[in-house]
Write a protein that holds these residues in place. Structure first.
Motif, PDB file in Angstrom:
ATOM      1  N   THR A 140       8.078  18.505  13.843  1.00 54.81           N
ATOM      2  CA  THR A 140       8.254  19.761  14.575  1.00 54.81           C
ATOM      3  C   THR A 140       6.968  20.571  14.651  1.00 54.81           C
ATOM      4  OG1 THR A 140       9.006  20.825  12.534  1.00 54.81           O
ATOM      5  CG2 THR A 140      10.704  19.970  14.019  1.00 54.81           C
ATOM      6  N   ASP A 141       6.048  20.356  13.720  1.00 54.87           N
ATOM      7  CA  ASP A 141       4.805  21.132  13.727  1.00 54.87           C
ATOM      8  C   ASP A 141       3.610  20.342  14.242  1.00 54.87           C
ATOM      9  OD1 ASP A 141       4.444  19.427  11.633  1.00 54.87           O
ATOM     10  OD2 ASP A 141       3.785  20.937  10.198  1.00 54.87           O
ATOM     11  N   GLY A 142       3.864  19.198  14.897  1.00 56.56           N
ATOM     12  CA  GLY A 142       2.790  18.470  15.552  1.00 56.56           C
ATOM     13  C   GLY A 142       2.112  17.394  14.743  1.00 56.56           C
ATOM     14  N   HIS A 143       2.555  17.154  13.526  1.00 54.06           N
ATOM     15  CA  HIS A 143       2.041  16.019  12.758  1.00 54.06           C
ATOM     16  C   HIS A 143       2.757  14.744  13.221  1.00 54.06           C
ATOM     17  CE1 HIS A 143       0.864  19.394  10.167  1.00 54.06           C
ATOM     18  NE2 HIS A 143      -0.054  18.585   9.658  1.00 54.06           N
ATOM     19  N   TRP A 144       2.288  13.617  12.712  1.00 49.15           N
ATOM     20  CA  TRP A 144       2.912  12.332  13.014  1.00 49.15           C
ATOM     21  C   TRP A 144       3.166  11.575  11.716  1.00 49.15           C
ATOM     22  CZ3 TRP A 144       4.169  10.289  17.871  1.00 49.15           C
ATOM     23  CH2 TRP A 144       3.790  11.083  18.964  1.00 49.15           C
ATOM     24  N   VAL A 145       4.271  10.833  11.661  1.00 50.90           N
ATOM     25  CA  VAL A 145       4.558   9.980  10.505  1.00 50.90           C
ATOM     26  C   VAL A 145       3.743   8.696  10.650  1.00 50.90           C
ATOM     27  CG1 VAL A 145       6.335   8.798   9.185  1.00 50.90           C
ATOM     28  CG2 VAL A 145       6.885  10.938  10.381  1.00 50.90           C
ATOM     29  N   ARG A 146       2.963   8.380   9.643  1.00 52.78           N
ATOM     30  CA  ARG A 146       2.095   7.206   9.696  1.00 52.78           C
ATOM     31  C   ARG A 146       2.890   5.913   9.861  1.00 52.78           C
ATOM     32  NH1 ARG A 146      -3.106   8.549   7.807  1.00 52.78           N
ATOM     33  NH2 ARG A 146      -3.199  10.514   6.632  1.00 52.78           N
ATOM     34  N   SER A 147       2.354   5.008  10.649  1.00 50.44           N
ATOM     35  CA  SER A 147       2.944   3.682  10.817  1.00 50.44           C
ATOM     36  C   SER A 147       2.416   2.732   9.751  1.00 50.44           C
ATOM     37  CB  SER A 147       2.611   3.123  12.206  1.00 50.44           C
ATOM     38  OG  SER A 147       3.164   3.924  13.221  1.00 50.44           O
ATOM     39  N   GLY A 148       3.192   1.692   9.455  1.00 50.99           N
ATOM     40  CA  GLY A 148       2.732   0.644   8.561  1.00 50.99           C
ATOM     41  C   GLY A 148       2.824   0.933   7.087  1.00 50.99           C
ATOM     42  N   LEU A 149       3.538   2.017   6.710  1.00 52.49           N
ATOM     43  CA  LEU A 149       3.646   2.350   5.295  1.00 52.49           C
ATOM     44  C   LEU A 149       5.060   2.254   4.743  1.00 52.49           C
ATOM     45  CD1 LEU A 149       1.252   5.406   4.753  1.00 52.49           C
ATOM     46  CD2 LEU A 149       1.016   3.080   3.862  1.00 52.49           C
ATOM     47  N   VAL A 150       6.071   2.540   5.570  1.00 59.21           N
ATOM     48  CA  VAL A 150       7.453   2.512   5.092  1.00 59.21           C
ATOM     49  C   VAL A 150       8.335   1.846   6.143  1.00 59.21           C
ATOM     50  CG1 VAL A 150       9.394   3.853   4.209  1.00 59.21           C
ATOM     51  CG2 VAL A 150       7.059   4.685   3.865  1.00 59.21           C
ATOM     52  N   TYR A 151       9.141   0.895   5.672  1.00 61.41           N
ATOM     53  CA  TYR A 151      10.047   0.167   6.551  1.00 61.41           C
ATOM     54  C   TYR A 151      11.480   0.290   6.044  1.00 61.41           C
ATOM     55  CZ  TYR A 151       5.729  -2.142   8.089  1.00 61.41           C
ATOM     56  OH  TYR A 151       4.469  -2.401   8.559  1.00 61.41           O
ATOM     57  N   ARG A 152      12.421   0.212   6.965  1.00 57.21           N
ATOM     58  CA  ARG A 152      13.839   0.146   6.646  1.00 57.21           C
ATOM     59  C   ARG A 152      14.348  -1.216   7.116  1.00 57.21           C
ATOM     60  NH1 ARG A 152      17.354   3.993  10.423  1.00 57.21           N
ATOM     61  NH2 ARG A 152      18.911   2.493   9.704  1.00 57.21           N
ATOM     62  N   SER A 153      15.388  -1.734   6.460  1.00 56.90           N
ATOM     63  CA  SER A 153      15.831  -3.082   6.828  1.00 56.90           C
ATOM     64  C   SER A 153      17.263  -3.345   6.408  1.00 56.90           C
ATOM     65  CB  SER A 153      14.913  -4.129   6.174  1.00 56.90           C
ATOM     66  OG  SER A 153      15.271  -5.451   6.554  1.00 56.90           O
ATOM     67  N   ASN A 154      17.788  -4.446   6.905  1.00 55.17           N
ATOM     68  CA  ASN A 154      19.019  -5.023   6.385  1.00 55.17           C
ATOM     69  C   ASN A 154      18.643  -5.966   5.239  1.00 55.17           C
ATOM     70  OD1 ASN A 154      17.900  -6.443   8.797  1.00 55.17           O
ATOM     71  ND2 ASN A 154      19.356  -8.040   8.183  1.00 55.17           N
ATOM     72  N   LYS A 155      19.591  -6.717   4.714  1.00 53.90           N
ATOM     73  CA  LYS A 155      19.341  -7.547   3.530  1.00 53.90           C
ATOM     74  C   LYS A 155      18.241  -8.571   3.792  1.00 53.90           C
ATOM     75  CE  LYS A 155      23.327 -10.550   4.551  1.00 53.90           C
ATOM     76  NZ  LYS A 155      24.633 -11.016   4.046  1.00 53.90           N
ATOM     77  N   LEU A 156      17.546  -8.936   2.720  1.00 52.70           N
ATOM     78  CA  LEU A 156      16.353  -9.773   2.820  1.00 52.70           C
ATOM     79  C   LEU A 156      16.542 -11.105   2.103  1.00 52.70           C
ATOM     80  CD1 LEU A 156      13.726  -6.974   2.117  1.00 52.70           C
ATOM     81  CD2 LEU A 156      14.495  -7.830   4.341  1.00 52.70           C
ATOM     82  N   ASN A 157      17.752 -11.633   2.140  1.00 44.95           N
ATOM     83  CA  ASN A 157      18.043 -12.852   1.393  1.00 44.95           C
ATOM     84  C   ASN A 157      17.653 -14.128   2.120  1.00 44.95           C
ATOM     85  OD1 ASN A 157      20.276 -12.138   3.192  1.00 44.95           O
ATOM     86  ND2 ASN A 157      21.283 -13.977   2.379  1.00 44.95           N
ATOM     87  N   SER A 158      17.323 -14.033   3.421  1.00 45.56           N
ATOM     88  CA  SER A 158      17.074 -15.258   4.196  1.00 45.56           C
ATOM     89  C   SER A 158      15.688 -15.306   4.812  1.00 45.56           C
ATOM     90  CB  SER A 158      18.123 -15.383   5.312  1.00 45.56           C
ATOM     91  OG  SER A 158      19.426 -15.444   4.780  1.00 45.56           O
ATOM     92  N   LEU A 159      14.753 -14.555   4.284  1.00 45.12           N
ATOM     93  CA  LEU A 159      13.403 -14.566   4.842  1.00 45.12           C
ATOM     94  C   LEU A 159      12.799 -15.969   4.771  1.00 45.12           C
ATOM     95  CD1 LEU A 159      11.857 -11.303   3.321  1.00 45.12           C
ATOM     96  CD2 LEU A 159      12.655 -11.647   5.664  1.00 45.12           C
ATOM     97  N   THR A 160      12.263 -16.438   5.891  1.00 44.79           N
ATOM     98  CA  THR A 160      11.593 -17.732   5.899  1.00 44.79           C
ATOM     99  C   THR A 160      10.202 -17.582   5.293  1.00 44.79           C
ATOM    100  OG1 THR A 160      10.583 -17.387   8.072  1.00 44.79           O
ATOM    101  CG2 THR A 160      12.823 -18.307   8.026  1.00 44.79           C
ATOM    102  N   ASP A 161       9.566 -18.717   5.041  1.00 41.74           N
ATOM    103  CA  ASP A 161       8.208 -18.665   4.501  1.00 41.74           C
ATOM    104  C   ASP A 161       7.278 -17.932   5.457  1.00 41.74           C
ATOM    105  OD1 ASP A 161       9.081 -20.063   2.306  1.00 41.74           O
ATOM    106  OD2 ASP A 161       8.304 -22.004   2.979  1.00 41.74           O
ATOM    107  N   ALA A 162       7.443 -18.190   6.754  1.00 36.77           N
ATOM    108  CA  ALA A 162       6.581 -17.547   7.756  1.00 36.77           C
ATOM    109  C   ALA A 162       6.835 -16.042   7.795  1.00 36.77           C
ATOM    110  CB  ALA A 162       6.825 -18.162   9.132  1.00 36.77           C
TER     111      ALA A 162
END
Length: 358
Positions: A140-162
């Motif tokens: 609201t005051d003109g700042h921006w939330v930095r990219s590449g620092l915080v992620y949200r996700s669903n479960k991570l039980n099936s991540l492939t090696d890649a």
């Protein structure tokens, strides 16, 4: 404020079912914080990645011109120069223009003012479709939330090696799991080596079955509100207010915000099972603390319908019920943060200094 101990099994069951399935002083950074610098001259900006790998960038600013550079890290200052465009404009980056990379960021450099880095929010993980960046939003005051620092996700039980390697390339160092013990047992996270794992169980009973306000009243009001709004899932209509009323959830969201604020070694991801309910409220708390407008917070919440591929994954009335519960119990969001989540001013200041730019 009252704290009630509820022994009724029905109320506990409603709480568990509702959460396990599936602007004020704190909400807007004061001018004197460490993040208050010269305002970034962008009123809007974003990047969208097409299915073929191309990108479309757009922005609006009072600058006369903006130079665009593609970089593979949000902190990089040099990369692939893509050209210069008007201060309010757009730029297409066709597929094949850039080589393969874990993720492309785009550095927008105005002819006057501070640069801004944007990226498509999705990490493009087939096994975790709701894995996305919570950065790139204007406050609201003109700042921006930095990219590449915080992620949200669903479960991570099936991540492939890649996919794991892609997360390594983004310097992921911390995973905060909001799921309950059964979910964690059935679908344990599959993480790259070196990623620290932390549990912040939203429905944990380790602090007892305690509520800040009458659980029976919250239950009755949530059911009534869900019926009135035409909710497609009364369990979720009940679960969202209880994420504010249930004392155990306070500990989880306190730990989440603290973990994000204090992880200085790289990026953080937090998640539940579908990445939309417990994760949705956690994201709403974080973005509101950073001063992101409520309308933007709601849009990010509803984006789960797009990323999960289910147009009915979440409903706005659910999120609004959680905010309303915070107002009902505490009077406002700031007091919820201070007295409910027990987050002190130093932690909030650390969070803002880390995640806000401009």
């Amino acid at each position: 404020m009252r704290t009630h101990r509820i022994a009724g099994a029905a109320v506990a069951a409603a709480l568990l079912a509702g959460t396990a399935l599936a602007p004020s002083a704190l909400a807007a950074p004061p001018a004197a914080t460490a993040t208050a610098q010269s305002a970034v001259p962008f009123t809007s900006a974003g990047a969208v990645r097409a299915a073929d790998g191309g990108h479309t960038l757009s922005w609006a600013s009072p600058a006369a011109s903006v130079a665009v550079t593609a970089v593979t890290s949000p902190d990089a200052t040099t990369g692939v120069a893509l050209g210069t465009a008007p201060g309010t404009g757009s730029l297409a980056v066709p597929a094949g223009t850039l080589p393969e990379a874990g993720r492309w960021y785009f550095r927008l450099v105005p002819d006057g003012g501070t640069p801004l880095v944007v990226a498509d929010r999705s990490m493009g993980l087939t096994s975790a479709r709701n894995f996305r960046d919570i950065g790139g939003y204007r406050t609201t005051d003109g700042h921006w939330v930095r990219s590449g620092l915080v992620y949200r996700s669903n479960k991570l039980n099936s991540l492939t090696d890649a996919e794991q390697q892609r997360l390594v390339s983004q310097r992921l160092t911390l995973d905060v799991d909001l799921r309950n013990a059964q979910e964690r047992h059935d679908d344990p996270d599959r993480l790259p080596a070196g990623v620290r794992y932390q549990v912040a169980d939203v429905v944990s009973l380790s602090h007892g079955i305690r509520f800040h306000d009458s659980a029976l009243m919250t239950l009755a009001e949530a059911i009534a509100a869900g019926l009135f709004s035409g909710s497609s899932d009364l369990g979720q209509s009940i679960g969202y207010p209880f994420m504010v009323n249930f004392v155990g959830a306070d500990y989880a969201f306190h730990d989440l915000v603290t973990a994000v604020a204090t992880n200085n070694s790289g990026a953080t991801v937090f998640h539940c099972s579908a990445g939309k309910d417990r994760t949705g409220w956690g994201t709403a708390v974080l973005l509101t603390l950073l001063g992101v407008p409520r309308a933007t917070v709601e849009a990010d919440f509803l984006a789960s319908n797009q990323y999960t591929g289910d147009p009915e994954a979440v409903e706005l009335s659910w999120l609004r019920a959680a905010f309303a519960e915070a107002d009902q119990i505490y009077g406002d969001f700031d007091t919820y943060v201070r007295e409910g989540l027990k987050l002190d001013a130093a932690t909030v200041a650390t969070l803002r200094a880390k995640l806000l730019t401009g």
